[in-house]
Design an enzyme around this catalytic site. Structure first.
Site, PDB file in Angstrom:
ATOM      1  N   CYS A 194     -10.941  30.509  20.465  1.00  0.00           N
ATOM      2  CA  CYS A 194     -11.192  31.396  21.614  1.00  0.00           C
ATOM      3  C   CYS A 194     -11.997  30.678  22.701  1.00  0.00           C
ATOM      4  O   CYS A 194     -11.707  30.816  23.888  1.00  0.00           O
ATOM      5  CB  CYS A 194     -11.992  32.629  21.189  1.00  0.00           C
ATOM      6  SG  CYS A 194     -11.372  33.468  19.740  1.00  0.00           S
ATOM      7  N   ASP A 195     -13.025  29.960  22.313  1.00  0.00           N
ATOM      8  CA  ASP A 195     -14.013  29.495  23.290  1.00  0.00           C
ATOM      9  C   ASP A 195     -14.065  27.989  23.509  1.00  0.00           C
ATOM     10  O   ASP A 195     -14.755  27.517  24.424  1.00  0.00           O
ATOM     11  CB  ASP A 195     -15.413  29.980  22.861  1.00  0.00           C
ATOM     12  CG  ASP A 195     -15.504  31.501  22.873  1.00  0.00           C
ATOM     13  OD1 ASP A 195     -14.808  32.116  23.701  1.00  0.00           O
ATOM     14  OD2 ASP A 195     -16.242  32.072  22.061  1.00  0.00           O
ATOM     15  N   CYS A 237     -15.772  31.274  17.228  1.00  0.00           N
ATOM     16  CA  CYS A 237     -14.319  31.110  17.357  1.00  0.00           C
ATOM     17  C   CYS A 237     -13.995  29.939  18.277  1.00  0.00           C
ATOM     18  O   CYS A 237     -14.028  30.079  19.504  1.00  0.00           O
ATOM     19  CB  CYS A 237     -13.696  32.403  17.865  1.00  0.00           C
ATOM     20  SG  CYS A 237     -11.905  32.303  18.059  1.00  0.00           S
TER      21      CYS A 237
HETATM   22  C1  LIG Z   1     -17.210  36.696  20.695  1.00  0.00           C
HETATM   23  C2  LIG Z   1     -15.733  36.752  20.378  1.00  0.00           C
HETATM   24  C3  LIG Z   1     -14.829  36.226  21.309  1.00  0.00           C
HETATM   25  C4  LIG Z   1     -13.461  36.293  21.027  1.00  0.00           C
HETATM   26  N1  LIG Z   1     -12.607  35.794  21.963  1.00  0.00           N
HETATM   27  C5  LIG Z   1     -11.271  35.886  21.760  1.00  0.00           C
HETATM   28  C6  LIG Z   1     -10.358  35.423  22.733  1.00  0.00           C
HETATM   29  O1  LIG Z   1     -10.740  34.900  23.795  1.00  0.00           O
HETATM   30  N2  LIG Z   1      -9.029  35.562  22.457  1.00  0.00           N
HETATM   31  C7  LIG Z   1      -8.567  36.105  21.304  1.00  0.00           C
HETATM   32  O2  LIG Z   1      -7.351  36.229  21.113  1.00  0.00           O
HETATM   33  N3  LIG Z   1      -9.418  36.539  20.348  1.00  0.00           N
HETATM   34  C8  LIG Z   1     -10.757  36.447  20.536  1.00  0.00           C
HETATM   35  N4  LIG Z   1     -11.625  36.868  19.580  1.00  0.00           N
HETATM   36  C9  LIG Z   1     -11.074  37.371  18.298  1.00  0.00           C
HETATM   37  C10 LIG Z   1     -10.609  38.821  18.487  1.00  0.00           C
HETATM   38  O3  LIG Z   1     -11.641  39.574  19.051  1.00  0.00           O
HETATM   39  C11 LIG Z   1     -10.214  39.408  17.129  1.00  0.00           C
HETATM   40  O4  LIG Z   1      -9.231  38.598  16.520  1.00  0.00           O
HETATM   41  C12 LIG Z   1      -9.649  40.810  17.331  1.00  0.00           C
HETATM   42  O5  LIG Z   1     -10.578  41.635  17.993  1.00  0.00           O
HETATM   43  C13 LIG Z   1      -9.289  41.445  15.977  1.00  0.00           C
HETATM   44  O6  LIG Z   1      -8.820  42.724  16.234  1.00  0.00           O
HETATM   45  P1  LIG Z   1      -8.796  43.872  15.134  1.00  0.00           P
HETATM   46  O7  LIG Z   1      -8.165  45.025  15.810  1.00  0.00           O
HETATM   47  O8  LIG Z   1      -8.215  43.368  13.901  1.00  0.00           O
HETATM   48  O9  LIG Z   1     -10.330  44.165  14.791  1.00  0.00           O
HETATM   49  P2  LIG Z   1     -11.682  44.296  15.612  1.00  0.00           P
HETATM   50  O10 LIG Z   1     -11.556  43.912  17.037  1.00  0.00           O
HETATM   51  O11 LIG Z   1     -12.688  43.586  14.773  1.00  0.00           O
HETATM   52  O12 LIG Z   1     -11.975  45.843  15.554  1.00  0.00           O
HETATM   53  C14 LIG Z   1     -12.323  46.470  14.368  1.00  0.00           C
HETATM   54  C15 LIG Z   1     -12.544  47.928  14.679  1.00  0.00           C
HETATM   55  O13 LIG Z   1     -12.707  48.645  13.460  1.00  0.00           O
HETATM   56  C16 LIG Z   1     -13.722  49.591  13.632  1.00  0.00           C
HETATM   57  N5  LIG Z   1     -14.210  49.970  12.303  1.00  0.00           N
HETATM   58  C17 LIG Z   1     -14.718  49.185  11.313  1.00  0.00           C
HETATM   59  N6  LIG Z   1     -15.045  49.923  10.248  1.00  0.00           N
HETATM   60  C18 LIG Z   1     -14.725  51.206  10.560  1.00  0.00           C
HETATM   61  C19 LIG Z   1     -14.837  52.446   9.885  1.00  0.00           C
HETATM   62  N7  LIG Z   1     -15.346  52.514   8.649  1.00  0.00           N
HETATM   63  N8  LIG Z   1     -14.435  53.566  10.510  1.00  0.00           N
HETATM   64  C20 LIG Z   1     -13.909  53.513  11.760  1.00  0.00           C
HETATM   65  N9  LIG Z   1     -13.774  52.365  12.438  1.00  0.00           N
HETATM   66  C21 LIG Z   1     -14.182  51.231  11.863  1.00  0.00           C
HETATM   67  C22 LIG Z   1     -14.730  48.926  14.525  1.00  0.00           C
HETATM   68  O14 LIG Z   1     -15.567  49.874  15.147  1.00  0.00           O
HETATM   69  C23 LIG Z   1     -13.790  48.239  15.487  1.00  0.00           C
HETATM   70  O15 LIG Z   1     -13.440  49.116  16.523  1.00  0.00           O
HETATM   71  C24 LIG Z   1     -12.985  36.841  19.815  1.00  0.00           C
HETATM   72  C25 LIG Z   1     -13.896  37.340  18.876  1.00  0.00           C
HETATM   73  C26 LIG Z   1     -15.256  37.311  19.154  1.00  0.00           C
HETATM   74  C27 LIG Z   1     -16.230  37.873  18.142  1.00  0.00           C
END
Ligand SMILES: Cc1cc2nc3c(=O)[nH]c(=O)nc-3n(C[C@H](O)[C@H](O)[C@H](O)COP(=O)(O)OP(=O)(O)OC[C@H]3O[C@@H](n4cnc5c(N)ncnc54)[C@H](O)[C@@H]3O)c2cc1C
Length: 307
Positions: free
Chosen positions: A138-139, A135
């Site tokens: 992000c980084d 990302c």
């Molecule tokens: C290394 C890294 C650094 C990042 N840094 C930043 C940053 O500095 N700033 C920023 O804004 N964004 C950052 N991001 C991006 C950010 O993390 C994502 O955009 C955000 O987390 C997305 O949120 P979400 O709730 O859509 O999904 P996610 O955070 O991906 O969460 C998905 C969830 O779904 C659950 N899940 C999946 N399948 C199932 C299932 N079948 N049953 C039950 N649960 C399930 C998982 O366990 C998880 O808890 C970063 C991402 C990464 C990988």
């Protein structure tokens, strides 16, 4: 007796927790299953500097623990478990947890996220979070005035490279093919940026580093010769994998597998099923946009139940 819940939230990232905060404050007694990555993707990173309300930055795990606490404060029932099957043919929807436990849900909020694709090199895994990132938004800031590389040749890779070029001293693009897959406009942008160097027909053999993190990459040309580049950051831009297998034959998905929603809403192709966060967002994929769409899904869900 089989349990029936009003709102079932799948996923514990910023989208899922935000949906839980809103629906619990609306007295809908949401149940949230956290899946195999409690707290979601942000738990795999240290510094989050762009989430509003944290002027000094916050670690990913701390931010997610705070969101969880906030949801629990209003009574959200957060449970350990992964949804392994859903049947969306009729309401209430039939949901299976961990292959055994069955629950009925009047509405569903899907917030299962999207995972970045990696090359699969052990050295890449070793330095994840210490120079290896998927990302740039992000980084990128952490690599200001440094040299970095972006892997990939599509539109996203070109966009990430252009963004990084505005911050970094030099950006290498590591491209497997002899050409870029990106649109002509994106290609032109890359070719017109003096501090981007495109390395065509190169593959990454190894990410190099030491205790301080990434220091370089060993690249192998298609003709078998090798070259080493000195870099502090190694950015993957080879696509994401939305976590939608469970829903693939039941909800409308786009060509890449993201859940399609009615524009401006979180409504999916099935009434009573809402999608939030990265799982429905091929463009922004940020914690704040995921949280915002968790709020939208909660409000859509609340209005649906009030009908
Ligand atoms: C290394 C890294 C650094 C990042 N840094 C930043 C940053 O500095 N700033 C920023 O804004 N964004 C950052 N991001 C991006 C950010 O993390 C994502 O955009 C955000 O987390 C997305 O949120 P979400 O709730 O859509 O999904 P996610 O955070 O991906 O969460 C998905 C969830 O779904 C659950 N899940 C999946 N399948 C199932 C299932 N079948 N049953 C039950 N649960 C399930 C998982 O366990 C998880 O808890 C970063 C991402 C990464 C990988």
């Amino acid at each position: 007796m089989e349990e029936t819940v009003k709102v079932l939230i799948i996923g514990s990232g910023p989208a899922g927790y935000t949906a839980a905060i809103y629906t619990s404050r609306a007295n809908l007694a949401p149940v949230l299953y956290e899946g195999i990555e409690p707290g979601g993707q942000l738990t795999t990173t240290t510094d989050v500097e762009n989430f509003p309300g944290h002027p000094d930055g916050v670690t990913g795990p701390d931010l997610m623990a705070q969101m969880r606490r906030q949801a629990e404060r209003f009574g959200a029932d957060i449970r350990t478990g992964t949804i392994t099957r859903v049947d969306l043919a009729s309401r209430p929807f039939h949901v299976v947890v961990d292959g055994t436990r069955e629950i009925k849900a009047e509405t569903l909020i899907i917030a299962t996220g999207a995972s970045a694709k990696y090359l699969g090199l052990p050295s890449e895994t070793k330095f994840r979070g210490q120079g290896v990132s998927a990302c740039a938004t992000c980084d990128g800031f952490f690599y200001r005035k440094k040299e970095v590389a972006v892997v990939g040749g599509g539109d996203t890779a070109c966009e990430e490279a252009s963004y990084l070029a505005s911050l970094c001293k030099r950006v290498y693009m590591i491209v497997r093919k002899p050409h870029l897959r990106a649109s002509k406009a994106m290609q032109q942008r890359v070719f017109n940026t003096p501090n981007i160097e495109v390395l065509f027909e190169h593959n990454t053999a190894e990410v190099l580093g030491d205790e301080s993190g990434v220091t370089g990459a060993l690249l192998r040309r298609n003709d078998g010769t090798e070259v080493k580049i000195d870099i502090a950051g190694f950015f993957l831009a080879i696509g994401h994998h939305p976590n939608t297998e469970l829903f693939s034959d039941q909800l409308a998905l786009d060509a890449e597998g993201y859940i399609k929603v009615e524009p401006g809403t979180s409504k999916t192709s099935v009434e009573g099923v809402f999608a939030a966060g990265d799982v429905r967002d091929p463009h922004y994929r940020q914690a704040i946009t995921a949280a915002a769409s968790g709020c939208i899904a909660a409000l859509d869900c609340e209005r649906f139940l009030l009908r």
